[in-house]
Design a protein around this motif. Structure first.
Motif, PDB file in Angstrom:
ATOM      1  N   PRO A   1      52.816 -22.149  -4.355  1.00 32.11           N
ATOM      2  CA  PRO A   1      52.158 -21.251  -3.407  1.00 32.11           C
ATOM      3  C   PRO A   1      51.892 -21.866  -2.037  1.00 32.11           C
ATOM      4  O   PRO A   1      51.699 -21.145  -1.073  1.00 32.11           O
ATOM      5  N   GLY A   2      51.879 -23.161  -1.935  1.00 29.67           N
ATOM      6  CA  GLY A   2      51.664 -23.791  -0.628  1.00 29.67           C
ATOM      7  C   GLY A   2      50.266 -24.361  -0.508  1.00 29.67           C
ATOM      8  O   GLY A   2      49.388 -24.117  -1.314  1.00 29.67           O
ATOM      9  N   LYS A   3      50.075 -25.133   0.533  1.00 32.63           N
ATOM     10  CA  LYS A   3      48.812 -25.823   0.752  1.00 32.63           C
ATOM     11  C   LYS A   3      47.705 -24.812   1.047  1.00 32.63           C
ATOM     12  O   LYS A   3      47.816 -24.001   1.957  1.00 32.63           O
ATOM     13  N   GLY A   4      46.642 -24.886   0.277  1.00 29.21           N
ATOM     14  CA  GLY A   4      45.501 -24.022   0.500  1.00 29.21           C
ATOM     15  C   GLY A   4      45.629 -22.626  -0.066  1.00 29.21           C
ATOM     16  O   GLY A   4      44.720 -21.827   0.045  1.00 29.21           O
ATOM     17  N   VAL A   5      46.747 -22.303  -0.682  1.00 27.61           N
ATOM     18  CA  VAL A   5      46.951 -20.976  -1.255  1.00 27.61           C
ATOM     19  C   VAL A   5      46.880 -21.091  -2.772  1.00 27.61           C
ATOM     20  O   VAL A   5      47.565 -21.911  -3.372  1.00 27.61           O
ATOM     21  N   MET A   6      46.023 -20.275  -3.365  1.00 26.42           N
ATOM     22  CA  MET A   6      45.856 -20.326  -4.818  1.00 26.42           C
ATOM     23  C   MET A   6      46.658 -19.225  -5.500  1.00 26.42           C
ATOM     24  O   MET A   6      46.878 -18.167  -4.912  1.00 26.42           O
TER      25      MET A   6
ATOM     26  N   ALA B   1      42.367 -18.069  -8.277  1.00 24.78           N
ATOM     27  CA  ALA B   1      41.402 -17.435  -7.380  1.00 24.78           C
ATOM     28  C   ALA B   1      40.378 -16.634  -8.173  1.00 24.78           C
ATOM     29  O   ALA B   1      39.182 -16.656  -7.870  1.00 24.78           O
ATOM     30  N   GLU B   2      40.838 -15.935  -9.209  1.00 24.44           N
ATOM     31  CA  GLU B   2      39.932 -15.157 -10.059  1.00 24.44           C
ATOM     32  C   GLU B   2      38.972 -16.069 -10.806  1.00 24.44           C
ATOM     33  O   GLU B   2      37.777 -15.787 -10.913  1.00 24.44           O
ATOM     34  N   ILE B   3      39.461 -17.188 -11.302  1.00 25.02           N
ATOM     35  CA  ILE B   3      38.601 -18.143 -12.003  1.00 25.02           C
ATOM     36  C   ILE B   3      37.536 -18.686 -11.061  1.00 25.02           C
ATOM     37  O   ILE B   3      36.358 -18.782 -11.429  1.00 25.02           O
ATOM     38  N   ASP B   4      37.907 -19.021  -9.834  1.00 27.10           N
ATOM     39  CA  ASP B   4      36.929 -19.503  -8.849  1.00 27.10           C
ATOM     40  C   ASP B   4      35.879 -18.439  -8.550  1.00 27.10           C
ATOM     41  O   ASP B   4      34.691 -18.724  -8.448  1.00 27.10           O
ATOM     42  N   ARG B   5      36.328 -17.195  -8.401  1.00 27.45           N
ATOM     43  CA  ARG B   5      35.397 -16.109  -8.114  1.00 27.45           C
ATOM     44  C   ARG B   5      34.409 -15.925  -9.257  1.00 27.45           C
ATOM     45  O   ARG B   5      33.206 -15.783  -9.040  1.00 27.45           O
ATOM     46  N   VAL B   6      34.901 -15.976 -10.483  1.00 30.20           N
ATOM     47  CA  VAL B   6      34.033 -15.811 -11.654  1.00 30.20           C
ATOM     48  C   VAL B   6      33.058 -16.984 -11.765  1.00 30.20           C
ATOM     49  O   VAL B   6      31.881 -16.786 -12.081  1.00 30.20           O
TER      50      VAL B   6
END
Length: 97
Positions: free
Chosen positions: A56-61, A66-71
């Motif tokens: 996905p590239g640097k800084g892109v999840m 992203a869902e895990i981080d949000r939860v």
């Protein structure tokens, strides 16, 4: 201690294509590209697992990360709110006695 090398998505795709489409051995391709063999194997595995979301590239999840981080953030907020309510309940219980 050296700096960590970063590779573009295009480089990774071309490295995997070298092995998969052109039939170059992983060991030879890794040696030619001056990367470690296990790194190339990881790229091949990552592309096979999810071709659309690979590299996905640097800084892109990836969406799952992203869902895990949000939860996780939501759980931390809910725990903080719960702790505040527990303290308030204990405070008011003392006041009523």
């Amino acid at each position: 201690m050296g700096t960590r090398r970063q590779f573009s998505r295009e480089f990774k795709l071309e490295a995997v294509k070298l092995v998969k489409e052109r039939g170059v051995a992983i060991v030879q391709a890794a040696r030619d590209l001056d990367i470690h063999e296990t790194r190339l194997r990881a790229w091949i595995r990552e592309l096979a697992d999810d071709p659309q979301q690979a590299f996905p590239g640097k800084g892109v999840m990836k969406p799952e990360a992203a869902e895990i981080d949000r939860v996780r953030e939501e759980v931390a907020k809910l725990k903080m709110e719960r702790d505040i309510l527990k303290k308030a309940a204990a405070y008011f219980a003392k006041e009523s006695m």
